[in-house]
Write an enzyme that holds these catalytic residues in place. Structure first.
Site, PDB file in Angstrom:
ATOM      1  CE1 TYR A   1      31.677 -33.051 -19.739  1.00 53.94           C
ATOM      2  CE2 TYR A   1      29.588 -34.016 -19.061  1.00 53.94           C
ATOM      3  CZ  TYR A   1      30.407 -33.509 -20.050  1.00 53.94           C
ATOM      4  OH  TYR A   1      29.961 -33.460 -21.340  1.00 53.94           O
TER       5      TYR A   1
ATOM      6  CD  GLN B   1      25.774 -29.315 -30.373  1.00 54.34           C
ATOM      7  OE1 GLN B   1      25.756 -30.408 -29.807  1.00 54.34           O
ATOM      8  NE2 GLN B   1      26.870 -28.795 -30.879  1.00 54.34           N
TER       9      GLN B   1
ATOM     10  CB  THR C   1      27.646 -25.482 -31.007  1.00 48.13           C
ATOM     11  OG1 THR C   1      26.396 -25.928 -30.461  1.00 48.13           O
ATOM     12  CG2 THR C   1      28.480 -24.869 -29.896  1.00 48.13           C
TER      13      THR C   1
ATOM     14  CE  LYS D   1      24.033 -24.162 -26.744  1.00 48.33           C
ATOM     15  NZ  LYS D   1      25.393 -24.518 -26.343  1.00 48.33           N
TER      16      LYS D   1
ATOM     17  CG  HIS E   1      29.650 -23.876 -24.388  1.00 48.21           C
ATOM     18  ND1 HIS E   1      29.426 -24.132 -25.710  1.00 48.21           N
ATOM     19  CD2 HIS E   1      29.821 -25.101 -23.820  1.00 48.21           C
ATOM     20  CE1 HIS E   1      29.460 -25.432 -25.936  1.00 48.21           C
ATOM     21  NE2 HIS E   1      29.688 -26.046 -24.800  1.00 48.21           N
TER      22      HIS E   1
ATOM     23  NE  ARG F   1      30.579 -27.179 -20.077  1.00 48.52           N
ATOM     24  CZ  ARG F   1      30.834 -28.111 -19.171  1.00 48.52           C
ATOM     25  NH1 ARG F   1      30.640 -27.845 -17.894  1.00 48.52           N
ATOM     26  NH2 ARG F   1      31.276 -29.294 -19.535  1.00 48.52           N
TER      27      ARG F   1
HETATM   28  C1  LIG Z   1      28.271 -30.714 -19.037  1.00 49.74           C
HETATM   29  C2  LIG Z   1      27.943 -29.832 -20.185  1.00 49.74           C
HETATM   30  C3  LIG Z   1      28.072 -30.326 -21.483  1.00 49.74           C
HETATM   31  C4  LIG Z   1      27.741 -29.505 -22.565  1.00 49.74           C
HETATM   32  N1  LIG Z   1      27.797 -30.024 -23.833  1.00 49.74           N
HETATM   33  C5  LIG Z   1      27.419 -29.246 -24.882  1.00 49.74           C
HETATM   34  C6  LIG Z   1      27.367 -29.782 -26.195  1.00 49.74           C
HETATM   35  O1  LIG Z   1      27.620 -30.960 -26.419  1.00 49.74           O
HETATM   36  N2  LIG Z   1      27.006 -28.942 -27.198  1.00 49.74           N
HETATM   37  C7  LIG Z   1      26.684 -27.620 -26.995  1.00 49.74           C
HETATM   38  O2  LIG Z   1      26.373 -26.888 -27.934  1.00 49.74           O
HETATM   39  N3  LIG Z   1      26.688 -27.108 -25.742  1.00 49.74           N
HETATM   40  C8  LIG Z   1      27.032 -27.882 -24.700  1.00 49.74           C
HETATM   41  N4  LIG Z   1      26.993 -27.369 -23.435  1.00 49.74           N
HETATM   42  C9  LIG Z   1      26.516 -26.001 -23.218  1.00 49.74           C
HETATM   43  C10 LIG Z   1      24.999 -26.004 -22.981  1.00 49.74           C
HETATM   44  O3  LIG Z   1      24.319 -26.370 -24.141  1.00 49.74           O
HETATM   45  C11 LIG Z   1      24.500 -24.625 -22.523  1.00 49.74           C
HETATM   46  O4  LIG Z   1      24.956 -23.651 -23.415  1.00 49.74           O
HETATM   47  C12 LIG Z   1      24.949 -24.308 -21.119  1.00 49.74           C
HETATM   48  O5  LIG Z   1      24.801 -25.421 -20.273  1.00 49.74           O
HETATM   49  C13 LIG Z   1      24.140 -23.145 -20.570  1.00 49.74           C
HETATM   50  O6  LIG Z   1      24.605 -22.760 -19.325  1.00 49.74           O
HETATM   51  P1  LIG Z   1      23.940 -23.237 -17.941  1.00 49.74           P
HETATM   52  O7  LIG Z   1      24.379 -24.643 -17.729  1.00 49.74           O
HETATM   53  O8  LIG Z   1      24.555 -22.300 -16.965  1.00 49.74           O
HETATM   54  O9  LIG Z   1      22.462 -23.124 -18.075  1.00 49.74           O
HETATM   55  C14 LIG Z   1      27.313 -28.168 -22.341  1.00 49.74           C
HETATM   56  C15 LIG Z   1      27.182 -27.691 -21.042  1.00 49.74           C
HETATM   57  C16 LIG Z   1      27.482 -28.515 -19.956  1.00 49.74           C
HETATM   58  C17 LIG Z   1      27.262 -27.981 -18.582  1.00 49.74           C
END
Ligand SMILES: Cc1cc2nc3c(=O)[nH]c(=O)nc-3n(C[C@H](O)[C@H](O)[C@H](O)COP(=O)(O)O)c2cc1C
Length: 378
Positions: free
Chosen positions: A28, A131, A159, A253, A277, A280
């Protein structure tokens, strides 16, 4: 705190985390979208940024602070929003909030967090940001923003980059779905990771505690509710509405496109997190180091530019600064810390970054993070 030298890098924490947490939780956090090229490209692009060191200079000390939104943060690395945070490691969100407050770095709580926002604001009064996944229903948005304001969050991060739910193949294969249910794979994985399983039992099953109150009734399934909760494509008009309602720092963001930066300025947004993100959402998205490099100089001069996606070392943080970022975030680093060491892992991650940022600044001959700029680039 000195860091535990068994895990001197984020990569070491990741290796250890993979052994200690169930597959579905590891995947995840680790997973990207499609073939995960975008996730890999994030890392490769940071490696491509070359800094020319300067010697013949005294580097007895290096100032690692960064001043944004009228607050001096001790380090230019923060914790970005991670939904379902307590699934990766039970109690993760409170531990992250506590570590952020103690070390004076920003902590952004996700709309889809599993700890009440009011509790997080109490644990991290000086450094908590919220956020927002913009709710489709304006009344829900107003209520949520009212709670965020009353709780005392210091900044609001909206976001933009989830106009549609992502198809993440690892999650599908692991049977991870809403509501969180115990499929045979998830039961088996929990059994062979007893520490995680015991802690999860002690903390209770993670749930979307901040938004469940807006669910319309037992007839609406959780999956449908969560999928339909946020706007499918946040419009400029909605950001303008939020700007009118939120008088503190407002940050967008997930910004990558030139016109989106200009619109943000036009609306009166205070900052942006350049981000894809963490690879993702869109496999073809540019690496965030490349997007950051392309941010026009006049944008950087008029708003606070921050970045995430693929940052894993103090060197990356300095690279980001050379490209124009005033603050960086790393999502997966902090969750590898938790997965490897439990809730104490948050401090380990901070210490790794503190040490690496300090050494890198000194190695390249720069007395302070604030002074690092594009003139250091090759
Ligand atoms: C498991 C997971 C859940 C995430 N959930 C959110 C979220 O709820 N809201 C959001 O704006 N970004 C979310 N993100 C993105 C992160 O805020 C961030 O942009 C991202 O992890 C940055 O990349 P990195 O993990 O390579 O440092 C999520 C990322 C991951 C890995």
């Amino acid at each position: 705190m000195k860091y535990d030298t068994r895990f001197p890098s984020i990569a070491d924490l990741k290796t250890r985390a993979k052994k200690r947490i169930p597959n579905f939780a590891f995947d995840y956090v680790d997973g990207g979208i499609d073939d995960e090229h975008g996730k890999r490209r994030n890392r490769e692009a940071w490696h491509e940024v070359e800094i020319v060191p300067r010697y013949l200079t005294d580097v007895t000390s290096a100032d690692k602070t960064t001043r944004i939104f009228n607050h001096d943060y001790a380090l230019p690395i923060g914790i970005p929003p991670i939904g379902l945070g307590n699934m990766m490691w039970p109690g993760a969100e409170m531990a992250l909030a506590g570590a952020a407050q103690k070390n004076n770095i920003p902590y952004i709580l996700s709309t889809f967090s599993t700890t009440p926002l009011e509790e997080i604001a109490k644990a991290a009064p000086d450094v908590c940001w919220f956020q927002l996944y913009v709710p489709q229903q304006v009344e829900v948005m107003k209520d949520l923003l009212g709670r965020v304001k009353n709780a005392g969050f210091n900044a609001l991060v909206v976001t933009l980059d989830i106009p549609v739910g992502a198809k993440r193949n690892r999650e599908l294969k692991n049977g991870l779905k809403l509501p969180f249910s115990f499929t045979p794979n998830i039961v088996w994985q929990s059994m062979i990771h007893p520490t995680w399983a015991m802690q999860t039992l002690a903390h209770g099953q993670p749930d979307f505690v901040n938004v469940l109150q807006y669910k319309e009734g037992p007839n609406e399934g959780l999956a449908t509710f969560i999928t339909n909760f946020a706007m499918h494509g946040v419009t400029r008009e909605r950001i303008e509405m939020i700007r009118d309602m939120w008088d503190g720092p407002l940050i967008l963001k997930g910004v990558q496109y030139d016109q989106d930066f200009r619109d943000a300025l036009d609306i009166g947004v205070d900052g942006v997190v350049v981000s894809n993100h963490g690879g993702r959402q869109l496999d073809a998205a540019p690496a965030s180091a490349d997007s950051l490099r392309n941010v026009a100089v006049e944008i950087g001069a008029r708003m606070t530019v921050m970045v995430d996606s693929g940052i894993r070392t103090g060197m990356d943080v300095i690279r980001a600064r050379a490209l124009g970022a005033e603050m960086t975030f790393s999502g997966r680093s902090f969750f590898w810390g938790m997965g490897a060491m439990g809730t104490g892992g948050a401090e380990q991650v901070i210490e790794i970054y503190r040490d690496e940022i300090d050494r890198t600044l000194k190695q390249v001959g720069c007395g302070s993070y604030a002074e690092m700029d594009r003139s250091w680039l090759k």
